[in-house]
Design a protein around this motif. Structure first.
Motif, PDB file in Angstrom:
ATOM      1  N   SER A 104       0.822  -1.217   0.000  1.00  0.00           N
ATOM      2  CA  SER A 104       0.000   0.000   0.000  1.00  0.00           C
ATOM      3  C   SER A 104       0.853   1.263   0.000  1.00  0.00           C
ATOM      4  N   ASP A 105       2.079   1.164   0.480  1.00  0.00           N
ATOM      5  CA  ASP A 105       2.995   2.303   0.529  1.00  0.00           C
ATOM      6  C   ASP A 105       3.647   2.465  -0.849  1.00  0.00           C
ATOM      7  N   PRO A 106       3.427   3.593  -1.534  1.00  0.00           N
ATOM      8  CA  PRO A 106       3.997   3.790  -2.878  1.00  0.00           C
ATOM      9  C   PRO A 106       5.517   3.686  -2.905  1.00  0.00           C
ATOM     10  N   PHE A 107       6.180   4.139  -1.831  1.00  0.00           N
ATOM     11  CA  PHE A 107       7.644   4.111  -1.802  1.00  0.00           C
ATOM     12  C   PHE A 107       8.143   2.669  -1.726  1.00  0.00           C
ATOM     13  N   ILE A 108       7.524   1.861  -0.855  1.00  0.00           N
ATOM     14  CA  ILE A 108       7.900   0.450  -0.753  1.00  0.00           C
ATOM     15  C   ILE A 108       7.580  -0.275  -2.054  1.00  0.00           C
ATOM     16  N   LYS A 109       6.415   0.046  -2.610  1.00  0.00           N
ATOM     17  CA  LYS A 109       6.006  -0.598  -3.853  1.00  0.00           C
ATOM     18  C   LYS A 109       7.016  -0.342  -4.966  1.00  0.00           C
ATOM     19  N   LYS A 110       7.459   0.898  -5.098  1.00  0.00           N
ATOM     20  CA  LYS A 110       8.439   1.231  -6.126  1.00  0.00           C
ATOM     21  C   LYS A 110       9.759   0.534  -5.867  1.00  0.00           C
ATOM     22  N   GLY A 111      10.182   0.518  -4.592  1.00  0.00           N
ATOM     23  CA  GLY A 111      11.456  -0.098  -4.241  1.00  0.00           C
ATOM     24  C   GLY A 111      11.470  -1.588  -4.533  1.00  0.00           C
ATOM     25  N   ILE A 112      10.401  -2.287  -4.144  1.00  0.00           N
ATOM     26  CA  ILE A 112      10.340  -3.733  -4.384  1.00  0.00           C
ATOM     27  C   ILE A 112      10.313  -4.015  -5.883  1.00  0.00           C
ATOM     28  N   SER A 113       9.593  -3.191  -6.624  1.00  0.00           N
ATOM     29  CA  SER A 113       9.522  -3.378  -8.076  1.00  0.00           C
ATOM     30  C   SER A 113      10.911  -3.265  -8.700  1.00  0.00           C
ATOM     31  N   LEU A 114      11.710  -2.319  -8.218  1.00  0.00           N
ATOM     32  CA  LEU A 114      13.071  -2.167  -8.730  1.00  0.00           C
ATOM     33  C   LEU A 114      13.943  -3.361  -8.358  1.00  0.00           C
ATOM     34  N   VAL A 115      13.734  -3.862  -7.144  1.00  0.00           N
ATOM     35  CA  VAL A 115      14.487  -5.043  -6.702  1.00  0.00           C
ATOM     36  C   VAL A 115      14.150  -6.239  -7.589  1.00  0.00           C
ATOM     37  N   VAL A 116      12.856  -6.440  -7.848  1.00  0.00           N
ATOM     38  CA  VAL A 116      12.411  -7.550  -8.684  1.00  0.00           C
ATOM     39  C   VAL A 116      12.968  -7.419 -10.105  1.00  0.00           C
ATOM     40  N   ASP A 117      13.075  -6.196 -10.582  1.00  0.00           N
ATOM     41  CA  ASP A 117      13.595  -5.974 -11.941  1.00  0.00           C
ATOM     42  C   ASP A 117      15.094  -6.242 -12.040  1.00  0.00           C
ATOM     43  N   GLY A 118      15.729  -6.452 -10.880  1.00  0.00           N
ATOM     44  CA  GLY A 118      17.149  -6.789 -10.888  1.00  0.00           C
ATOM     45  C   GLY A 118      18.071  -5.607 -11.120  1.00  0.00           C
ATOM     46  N   ILE A 119      17.620  -4.405 -10.763  1.00  0.00           N
ATOM     47  CA  ILE A 119      18.447  -3.223 -10.945  1.00  0.00           C
ATOM     48  C   ILE A 119      19.684  -3.308 -10.057  1.00  0.00           C
ATOM     49  N   ASP A 120      20.775  -2.734 -10.505  1.00  0.00           N
ATOM     50  CA  ASP A 120      22.021  -2.733  -9.741  1.00  0.00           C
ATOM     51  C   ASP A 120      21.804  -2.054  -8.383  1.00  0.00           C
ATOM     52  N   PRO A 121      22.352  -2.648  -7.285  1.00  0.00           N
ATOM     53  CA  PRO A 121      22.143  -2.071  -5.946  1.00  0.00           C
ATOM     54  C   PRO A 121      22.496  -0.593  -5.847  1.00  0.00           C
ATOM     55  N   GLN A 122      23.578  -0.183  -6.506  1.00  0.00           N
ATOM     56  CA  GLN A 122      23.974   1.222  -6.460  1.00  0.00           C
ATOM     57  C   GLN A 122      22.942   2.101  -7.161  1.00  0.00           C
ATOM     58  N   LYS A 123      22.441   1.604  -8.305  1.00  0.00           N
ATOM     59  CA  LYS A 123      21.396   2.339  -9.026  1.00  0.00           C
ATOM     60  C   LYS A 123      20.110   2.377  -8.203  1.00  0.00           C
ATOM     61  N   LEU A 124      19.835   1.282  -7.511  1.00  0.00           N
ATOM     62  CA  LEU A 124      18.649   1.241  -6.650  1.00  0.00           C
ATOM     63  C   LEU A 124      18.740   2.311  -5.568  1.00  0.00           C
ATOM     64  N   GLU A 126      20.595   5.057  -5.593  1.00  0.00           N
ATOM     65  CA  GLU A 126      20.553   6.393  -6.188  1.00  0.00           C
ATOM     66  C   GLU A 126      19.132   6.783  -6.569  1.00  0.00           C
ATOM     67  N   THR A 127      18.379   5.832  -7.104  1.00  0.00           N
ATOM     68  CA  THR A 127      17.003   6.127  -7.527  1.00  0.00           C
ATOM     69  C   THR A 127      16.118   6.465  -6.338  1.00  0.00           C
ATOM     70  N   LEU A 128      16.189   5.635  -5.297  1.00  0.00           N
ATOM     71  CA  LEU A 128      15.329   5.851  -4.133  1.00  0.00           C
ATOM     72  C   LEU A 128      15.773   7.065  -3.321  1.00  0.00           C
ATOM     73  N   GLU A 129      17.071   7.303  -3.231  1.00  0.00           N
ATOM     74  CA  GLU A 129      17.553   8.479  -2.507  1.00  0.00           C
ATOM     75  C   GLU A 129      17.185   9.763  -3.250  1.00  0.00           C
ATOM     76  N   ALA A 130      17.147   9.702  -4.578  1.00  0.00           N
ATOM     77  CA  ALA A 130      16.713  10.866  -5.349  1.00  0.00           C
ATOM     78  C   ALA A 130      15.254  11.183  -5.055  1.00  0.00           C
ATOM     79  N   GLU A 131      14.448  10.134  -4.886  1.00  0.00           N
ATOM     80  CA  GLU A 131      13.040  10.346  -4.548  1.00  0.00           C
ATOM     81  C   GLU A 131      12.891  10.924  -3.147  1.00  0.00           C
ATOM     82  N   ILE A 132      13.729  10.457  -2.226  1.00  0.00           N
ATOM     83  CA  ILE A 132      13.708  11.003  -0.864  1.00  0.00           C
ATOM     84  C   ILE A 132      14.081  12.482  -0.883  1.00  0.00           C
ATOM     85  N   THR A 133      15.110  12.833  -1.653  1.00  0.00           N
ATOM     86  CA  THR A 133      15.535  14.233  -1.748  1.00  0.00           C
ATOM     87  C   THR A 133      14.428  15.105  -2.336  1.00  0.00           C
ATOM     88  N   ALA A 134      13.749  14.571  -3.362  1.00  0.00           N
ATOM     89  CA  ALA A 134      12.656  15.323  -3.983  1.00  0.00           C
ATOM     90  C   ALA A 134      11.522  15.535  -2.990  1.00  0.00           C
TER      91      ALA A 134
END
Length: 249
Positions: A104-124, A126-134
């Motif tokens: 139900s949490d959009p942030f968790i949902k996005k994060g898990i989706s990126l994990v499932v997609d197999g994105i590089d941990p560093q990219k993961l 950077e992506t989530l920290e950019a959202e936190i900064t925004a």
């Protein structure tokens, strides 16, 4: 409901009006609609000039954060992440795809989706920290709105007092009313100081605190998801995240 905010407002206004009564003043002498109009209208007129309209609207909506803060249970978040970690360790990261859909949490949902997609941990990260900064940049505008109002309010109160004194000076012929007229004039100054120091600045501070709590929650989620992606032991992840949960209590 945030009892600290309610108690603070009651204590703040109660101290001012209670002190006035103890000094022998009548409460009615502090109730001046004209002074309130000058202070409130002038103060929020100034901040509306200072900020874009969407920021102003959002700032008023965010007042509820000071009184009705969002319910955040760090322990529940840790429990959920440990559940994800256990499932991923047993069945692989792809097994979290259903969890992403159910979150139900959009942030968790996005994060898990990126994990499932197999994105590089560093990219993961950077992506989530950019959202936190925004989020942080967007949210701090509401706090700045009320801090600015707290800066303008005392000055507007002085303007109200000067306007009142101008009215008094224009009626010097009736000396019997000079004392009462001057007293009424200075009520605007009191209003300006109360609006700044009991309402606006404290609300801005409370919004900042809520923002920091949410940022900490999201950082905790990021660390948990990266640990899951790295295949770390769920027990180790739990110990790591409990330090964040302890910081939020």
């Amino acid at each position: 409901m945030d009892l600290a905010t309610i108690i603070g407002l009651i204590l703040g206004f109660g101290a001012v009006f209670g002190g006035a009564v103890l000094e022998g003043l009548h409460i009615t002498s502090l109730i001046q609609p004209t002074a309130a109009l000058i202070v409130l209208g002038g103060t929020f007129g100034a901040v509306f000039v200072s900020f874009p309209l969407p920021v102003c609207i959002k700032a008023f909506k965010d007042i509820k954060i000071a009184v009705l803060p969002p319910k955040v249970d760090p322990d529940a978040i840790v429990k959920d992440i440990i559940g994800y970690a256990t499932k991923a360790r047993r069945n692989g990261l792809i097994s979290l795809e259903q969890e992403a859909q159910n979150a139900s949490d959009p942030f968790i949902k996005k994060g898990i989706s990126l994990v499932v997609d197999g994105i590089d941990p560093q990219k993961l990260r950077e992506t989530l920290e950019a959202e936190i900064t925004a989020y942080e940049d967007h949210q701090k505008h509401s706090a700045e709105f009320f801090e600015a109002a707290g800066g303008y309010s005392p000055t507007i109160g002085i303007i109200g007092a000067v306007l009142g004194l101008i009215h008094v000076m224009s009626n010097l012929s009736d000396t019997s009313k000079l004392g009462a007229g001057i007293a009424v004039a200075f009520v605007a100054t009191i209003y300006g100081l109360m609006v700044a120091n009991i309402v606006c600045i404290p609300i801005g501070t409370k919004i900042k605190i809520r923002m920091k709590e949410e940022v900490l929650r999201r950082v905790m989620i990021v660390e948990g998801l990266i640990a899951i992606q790295n295949g770390e032991n769920p027990h180790f992840i739990e110990q790591k995240l409990k330090s964040f949960a302890g910081a939020e209590h």
